[in-house]
Design a protein around this motif. Structure first.
Motif, PDB file in Angstrom:
ATOM      1  N   ALA A  94       0.820  -1.212   0.000  1.00  0.00           N
ATOM      2  CA  ALA A  94       0.000   0.000   0.000  1.00  0.00           C
ATOM      3  C   ALA A  94       0.852   1.260   0.000  1.00  0.00           C
ATOM      4  O   ALA A  94       0.423   2.318  -0.472  1.00  0.00           O
ATOM      5  CB  ALA A  94      -0.941   0.008   1.210  1.00  0.00           C
ATOM      6  N   ASP A  95       2.088   1.144   0.510  1.00  0.00           N
ATOM      7  CA  ASP A  95       2.983   2.303   0.499  1.00  0.00           C
ATOM      8  C   ASP A  95       3.357   2.693  -0.926  1.00  0.00           C
ATOM      9  O   ASP A  95       3.592   3.862  -1.223  1.00  0.00           O
ATOM     10  CB  ASP A  95       4.252   2.007   1.304  1.00  0.00           C
ATOM     11  CG  ASP A  95       3.967   1.868   2.790  1.00  0.00           C
ATOM     12  OD1 ASP A  95       3.011   2.500   3.275  1.00  0.00           O
ATOM     13  OD2 ASP A  95       4.694   1.108   3.455  1.00  0.00           O
ATOM     14  N   ASP A  96       3.403   1.710  -1.830  1.00  0.00           N
ATOM     15  CA  ASP A  96       3.691   2.019  -3.230  1.00  0.00           C
ATOM     16  C   ASP A  96       2.532   2.792  -3.859  1.00  0.00           C
ATOM     17  O   ASP A  96       2.738   3.689  -4.685  1.00  0.00           O
ATOM     18  CB  ASP A  96       3.937   0.726  -4.014  1.00  0.00           C
ATOM     19  CG  ASP A  96       5.226   0.040  -3.609  1.00  0.00           C
ATOM     20  OD1 ASP A  96       6.165   0.758  -3.201  1.00  0.00           O
ATOM     21  OD2 ASP A  96       5.284  -1.200  -3.680  1.00  0.00           O
ATOM     22  N   VAL A  97       1.300   2.451  -3.458  1.00  0.00           N
ATOM     23  CA  VAL A  97       0.129   3.193  -3.941  1.00  0.00           C
ATOM     24  C   VAL A  97       0.203   4.635  -3.461  1.00  0.00           C
ATOM     25  O   VAL A  97      -0.065   5.580  -4.215  1.00  0.00           O
ATOM     26  CB  VAL A  97      -1.179   2.531  -3.465  1.00  0.00           C
ATOM     27  CG1 VAL A  97      -2.383   3.359  -3.908  1.00  0.00           C
ATOM     28  CG2 VAL A  97      -1.291   1.111  -3.990  1.00  0.00           C
ATOM     29  N   VAL A  98       0.578   4.827  -2.206  1.00  0.00           N
ATOM     30  CA  VAL A  98       0.727   6.178  -1.657  1.00  0.00           C
ATOM     31  C   VAL A  98       1.794   6.949  -2.418  1.00  0.00           C
ATOM     32  O   VAL A  98       1.605   8.119  -2.769  1.00  0.00           O
ATOM     33  CB  VAL A  98       1.080   6.112  -0.155  1.00  0.00           C
ATOM     34  CG1 VAL A  98       1.498   7.488   0.355  1.00  0.00           C
ATOM     35  CG2 VAL A  98      -0.109   5.595   0.644  1.00  0.00           C
ATOM     36  N   ARG A  99       2.912   6.279  -2.685  1.00  0.00           N
ATOM     37  CA  ARG A  99       4.012   6.943  -3.401  1.00  0.00           C
ATOM     38  C   ARG A  99       3.557   7.418  -4.778  1.00  0.00           C
ATOM     39  O   ARG A  99       3.886   8.534  -5.202  1.00  0.00           O
ATOM     40  CB  ARG A  99       5.206   5.989  -3.529  1.00  0.00           C
ATOM     41  CG  ARG A  99       6.384   6.557  -4.293  1.00  0.00           C
ATOM     42  CD  ARG A  99       7.526   5.551  -4.369  1.00  0.00           C
ATOM     43  NE  ARG A  99       7.085   4.265  -4.888  1.00  0.00           N
ATOM     44  CZ  ARG A  99       6.887   4.007  -6.177  1.00  0.00           C
ATOM     45  NH1 ARG A  99       7.080   4.959  -7.092  1.00  0.00           N
ATOM     46  NH2 ARG A  99       6.486   2.811  -6.565  1.00  0.00           N
ATOM     47  N   ARG A 100       2.786   6.578  -5.474  1.00  0.00           N
ATOM     48  CA  ARG A 100       2.322   6.949  -6.812  1.00  0.00           C
ATOM     49  C   ARG A 100       1.273   8.048  -6.776  1.00  0.00           C
ATOM     50  O   ARG A 100       1.036   8.722  -7.787  1.00  0.00           O
ATOM     51  CB  ARG A 100       1.753   5.711  -7.522  1.00  0.00           C
ATOM     52  CG  ARG A 100       2.795   4.688  -7.914  1.00  0.00           C
ATOM     53  CD  ARG A 100       2.237   3.654  -8.883  1.00  0.00           C
ATOM     54  NE  ARG A 100       1.194   2.836  -8.284  1.00  0.00           N
ATOM     55  CZ  ARG A 100       1.424   1.677  -7.653  1.00  0.00           C
ATOM     56  NH1 ARG A 100       2.661   1.226  -7.514  1.00  0.00           N
ATOM     57  NH2 ARG A 100       0.420   0.971  -7.162  1.00  0.00           N
ATOM     58  N   ASN A 101       0.630   8.215  -5.651  1.00  0.00           N
ATOM     59  CA  ASN A 101      -0.464   9.192  -5.536  1.00  0.00           C
ATOM     60  C   ASN A 101      -0.203  10.178  -4.398  1.00  0.00           C
ATOM     61  O   ASN A 101      -1.127  10.629  -3.726  1.00  0.00           O
ATOM     62  CB  ASN A 101      -1.788   8.462  -5.307  1.00  0.00           C
ATOM     63  CG  ASN A 101      -2.122   7.497  -6.424  1.00  0.00           C
ATOM     64  OD1 ASN A 101      -2.600   7.880  -7.487  1.00  0.00           O
ATOM     65  ND2 ASN A 101      -1.865   6.214  -6.192  1.00  0.00           N
ATOM     66  N   ARG A 102       1.058  10.515  -4.235  1.00  0.00           N
ATOM     67  CA  ARG A 102       1.466  11.338  -3.099  1.00  0.00           C
ATOM     68  C   ARG A 102       0.800  12.712  -3.100  1.00  0.00           C
ATOM     69  O   ARG A 102       0.530  13.279  -2.037  1.00  0.00           O
ATOM     70  CB  ARG A 102       2.987  11.521  -3.126  1.00  0.00           C
ATOM     71  CG  ARG A 102       3.547  12.195  -1.879  1.00  0.00           C
ATOM     72  CD  ARG A 102       3.510  11.275  -0.687  1.00  0.00           C
ATOM     73  NE  ARG A 102       3.233  11.998   0.552  1.00  0.00           N
ATOM     74  CZ  ARG A 102       3.266  11.427   1.766  1.00  0.00           C
ATOM     75  NH1 ARG A 102       3.570  10.153   1.886  1.00  0.00           N
ATOM     76  NH2 ARG A 102       2.991  12.135   2.836  1.00  0.00           N
ATOM     77  N   ASN A 103       0.497  13.252  -4.278  1.00  0.00           N
ATOM     78  CA  ASN A 103      -0.094  14.594  -4.309  1.00  0.00           C
ATOM     79  C   ASN A 103      -1.496  14.600  -3.714  1.00  0.00           C
ATOM     80  O   ASN A 103      -1.938  15.602  -3.138  1.00  0.00           O
ATOM     81  CB  ASN A 103      -0.095  15.177  -5.724  1.00  0.00           C
ATOM     82  CG  ASN A 103      -0.738  14.257  -6.739  1.00  0.00           C
ATOM     83  OD1 ASN A 103      -1.161  13.153  -6.425  1.00  0.00           O
ATOM     84  ND2 ASN A 103      -0.809  14.715  -7.985  1.00  0.00           N
ATOM     85  N   ALA A 104      -2.229  13.488  -3.822  1.00  0.00           N
ATOM     86  CA  ALA A 104      -3.550  13.407  -3.186  1.00  0.00           C
ATOM     87  C   ALA A 104      -3.395  13.378  -1.672  1.00  0.00           C
ATOM     88  O   ALA A 104      -4.136  14.056  -0.941  1.00  0.00           O
ATOM     89  CB  ALA A 104      -4.294  12.164  -3.664  1.00  0.00           C
ATOM     90  N   VAL A 105      -2.434  12.600  -1.191  1.00  0.00           N
ATOM     91  CA  VAL A 105      -2.165  12.535   0.251  1.00  0.00           C
ATOM     92  C   VAL A 105      -1.786  13.907   0.779  1.00  0.00           C
ATOM     93  O   VAL A 105      -2.295  14.362   1.818  1.00  0.00           O
ATOM     94  CB  VAL A 105      -1.043  11.513   0.548  1.00  0.00           C
ATOM     95  CG1 VAL A 105      -0.702  11.503   2.038  1.00  0.00           C
ATOM     96  CG2 VAL A 105      -1.451  10.116   0.081  1.00  0.00           C
ATOM     97  N   ASP A 106      -0.920  14.582   0.063  1.00  0.00           N
ATOM     98  CA  ASP A 106      -0.475  15.920   0.495  1.00  0.00           C
ATOM     99  C   ASP A 106      -1.634  16.912   0.511  1.00  0.00           C
ATOM    100  O   ASP A 106      -1.697  17.790   1.381  1.00  0.00           O
ATOM    101  CB  ASP A 106       0.639  16.426  -0.423  1.00  0.00           C
ATOM    102  CG  ASP A 106       1.925  15.635  -0.257  1.00  0.00           C
ATOM    103  OD1 ASP A 106       2.069  14.947   0.772  1.00  0.00           O
ATOM    104  OD2 ASP A 106       2.781  15.700  -1.161  1.00  0.00           O
ATOM    105  N   MET A 107      -2.538  16.796  -0.464  1.00  0.00           N
ATOM    106  CA  MET A 107      -3.670  17.716  -0.503  1.00  0.00           C
ATOM    107  C   MET A 107      -4.525  17.591   0.753  1.00  0.00           C
ATOM    108  O   MET A 107      -4.916  18.587   1.368  1.00  0.00           O
ATOM    109  CB  MET A 107      -4.534  17.449  -1.736  1.00  0.00           C
ATOM    110  CG  MET A 107      -5.692  18.436  -1.896  1.00  0.00           C
ATOM    111  SD  MET A 107      -6.928  17.931  -3.112  1.00  0.00           S
ATOM    112  CE  MET A 107      -7.755  16.616  -2.213  1.00  0.00           C
ATOM    113  N   PHE A 108      -4.814  16.364   1.185  1.00  0.00           N
ATOM    114  CA  PHE A 108      -5.633  16.168   2.378  1.00  0.00           C
ATOM    115  C   PHE A 108      -4.904  16.614   3.644  1.00  0.00           C
ATOM    116  O   PHE A 108      -5.520  17.112   4.578  1.00  0.00           O
ATOM    117  CB  PHE A 108      -6.044  14.702   2.508  1.00  0.00           C
ATOM    118  CG  PHE A 108      -7.058  14.261   1.485  1.00  0.00           C
ATOM    119  CD1 PHE A 108      -8.227  14.984   1.291  1.00  0.00           C
ATOM    120  CD2 PHE A 108      -6.843  13.130   0.719  1.00  0.00           C
ATOM    121  CE1 PHE A 108      -9.157  14.577   0.348  1.00  0.00           C
ATOM    122  CE2 PHE A 108      -7.772  12.714  -0.218  1.00  0.00           C
ATOM    123  CZ  PHE A 108      -8.932  13.446  -0.410  1.00  0.00           C
TER     124      PHE A 108
END
Length: 486
Positions: free
Chosen positions: A94-108
């Motif tokens: 799941a950390d790889d999914v976060v890495r690929r979508n880091r900008n969504a995580v950062d937005m929240f």
């Protein structure tokens, strides 16, 4: 000098129009809402102003912000302790999914201070009987605290069963706190919760509303669904507490919804949100110095596979965090974006995101109910469904009971499960909470559930929408004019 009736009528119309303009422009609001309220106030002179008194005024934010700022500082200290623990956890897929979508995580993290909770165990419920069976088991096992917040807590069979169980736990010395929405829980009075209060528990209507009929904040509802047991087990999603959510009401038949059970650090986001809402509700404007205690945030040792962020939004903020999350997911999708929502009344920004995705070759699907629960809302939903179908979005009518789930899944990577519908009310007027989940296995499971729902649904083509009667289309168009205030 005589004054004829037409002169009086014209004067009343002019005066009413002047007051309508002054009333609507007193507060900052978007253009769509301005025109919708002007329509109501001008064409329904007396009724319109009464409706505006209850539904049109904006929420005073000073008190909420004062309480939230103070308690948020304490919460940040608790959550920082958890972050330090989570930072040393083993790496997962799941950390790889976060890495690929880091900008969504950062937005929240930027818009809602929603920290990334790693390595959770998450179970999906789509059936009310299964959900409440597990909820009751978890409440029965509670040792320290039970925190519950729901839009609907009905005085019916399941409502009484849950209430009586909470009374028993309060008598055992467990801290029991309940927040319910007075409008969503229509018919459930303070008297219903008196046995809980007598047993040492506490139950309050959200923001301590004393009377639904005299509540001038009636347009701002607590639509969140939260259960936290001992700070270790959490629930959130679309189900409320009531018999209809277990399929016991003939009007709706089988109830189709989505809820999740969380074990792990994701629970801390639910707990933090409950504490903020409890502090704003129970203290009547007084800051509670003991709002955040260590016992509410026990260190987790869970080793799951799911990463997630708990995101909340409401009229106490202008950021519309969950709507921004929906738009972010829609625009990030490269293969598919599948949505379920009982109400489809998007604003222009969400409409554009859906259009762009569909016209870019993304498989965009939206599933809505095939039956109404609110006539005006359903007709407006049909209007937007017809419009989106003409622009390449696949619209499905769910055919096995009432579809109430609020979910989104994209590209077998990210999913959202929560309380927020795809409509104006959830974006701007309701207090909502959603989980945004980063995990391929979870997203794949959500996709399979969606495919199963499609098997009992009917695709609505543009040709089918065009065959609707002129009268039905008129009702849809008229309801759409009121959509910013529905």
């Amino acid at each position: 000098m005589t004054i004829d009736a037409s002169s009086i009528f014209n004067a009343v119309v002019i005066i009413n129009a002047i007051f309508a303009v002054l009333t609507v422009f007193r507060e900052k609001r978007d253009i769509a809402a301005i025109w919708a309220w002007l329509l109501v106030l001008v064409f329904l002179p007396l009724v319109g102003f009464i409706a505006y008194a209850f539904l049109g005024r904006k929420l005073p934010k000073n008190r909420l912000f004062k309480l939230h700022k103070h308690v948020q500082m304490q919460l940040d200290e608790r959550l920082q302790e958890q972050r330090s623990q989570l930072g040393h956890a083993d790496k997962t897929p799941a950390d790889d999914v976060v890495r690929r979508n880091r900008n969504a995580v950062d937005m929240f993290m930027t818009t809602d201070s929603a920290f990334l909770a790693r390595q959770n165990k998450v179970h999906i419920f789509t059936n009310g009987n299964d959900l409440f069976h597990r909820v009751i088991e978890d409440i029965e096992s509670a040792k320290k605290s039970i925190h519950i917040e729901f839009y609907t807590f009905y005085n019916d069979r399941i409502g009484n069963e849950i209430r009586d169980l909470l009374v028993m736990k309060a008598k055992q010395g467990v801290e029991v706190r309940v927040i319910y929405d007075s409008w969503g829980s229509m018919g459930t009075t303070r008297k219903f919760f008196q046995p809980l209060n007598d047993a040492g528990g506490h139950a309050y209507p959200f923001l301590n509303t004393r009377s639904v009929l005299l509540d001038f904040r009636i347009n701002f509802r607590d639509h969140r669904k939260i259960i936290v047991v001992d700070g270790k087990i959490g629930y959130t999603g679309g189900f409320n507490i009531g018999d209809q959510y277990l399929g016991r009401k003939k009007k709706f038949g089988p109830w189709r919804d989505t809820h999740i059970r969380i074990i792990g650090s994701g629970v801390f986001g639910l707990q933090a949100r409950f504490i903020l809402d409890w502090n704003a509700t129970s203290t009547r404007g007084q800051i509670n110095e003991e709002a955040v205690q260590p016992k509410y945030f026990p260190v987790t040792t869970t080793k799951g596979n799911v990463n997630m962020q708990i995101v909340s939004s409401g009229p106490d903020s202008d950021l519309q965090q969950i709507k921004m999350g929906y738009i972010k997911l829609i625009t990030m999708a490269t293969k598919y974006c599948w949505i379920q929502s009982p109400y489809l009344i998007p604003d222009d920004s969400v409409l554009d995101a859906l259009r762009i995705a569909a016209m870019s070759g993304v498989d965009v699907r939206i599933m809505i109910p095939s039956m109404p629960d609110h006539p005006f809302v359903y007709r407006a939903t049909q209007y937007y469904a017809r419009q989106l179908a003409e622009e390449g979005v696949k619209i499905y009518y769910y055919g096995k009971g009432f579809m109430h789930a609020k979910t989104m899944v994209i590209d077998d990577e990210i999913a959202s499960v929560g309380s927020a519908n795809l409509d104006y009310r959830s974006f701007k007027l309701n207090f909502e909470i959603n989980s945004f989940i980063y995990d391929e296995k979870f997203a794949t499971a959500m996709r399979e559930i969606y495919l199963n729902d499609i098997s009992v649904s009917q695709l609505q083509t543009p040709a089918m929408f065009n065959q609707q009667s002129l009268w039905l289309k008129f009702k849809q168009t008229f309801s759409r004019l009121l959509s910013p205030i529905l």
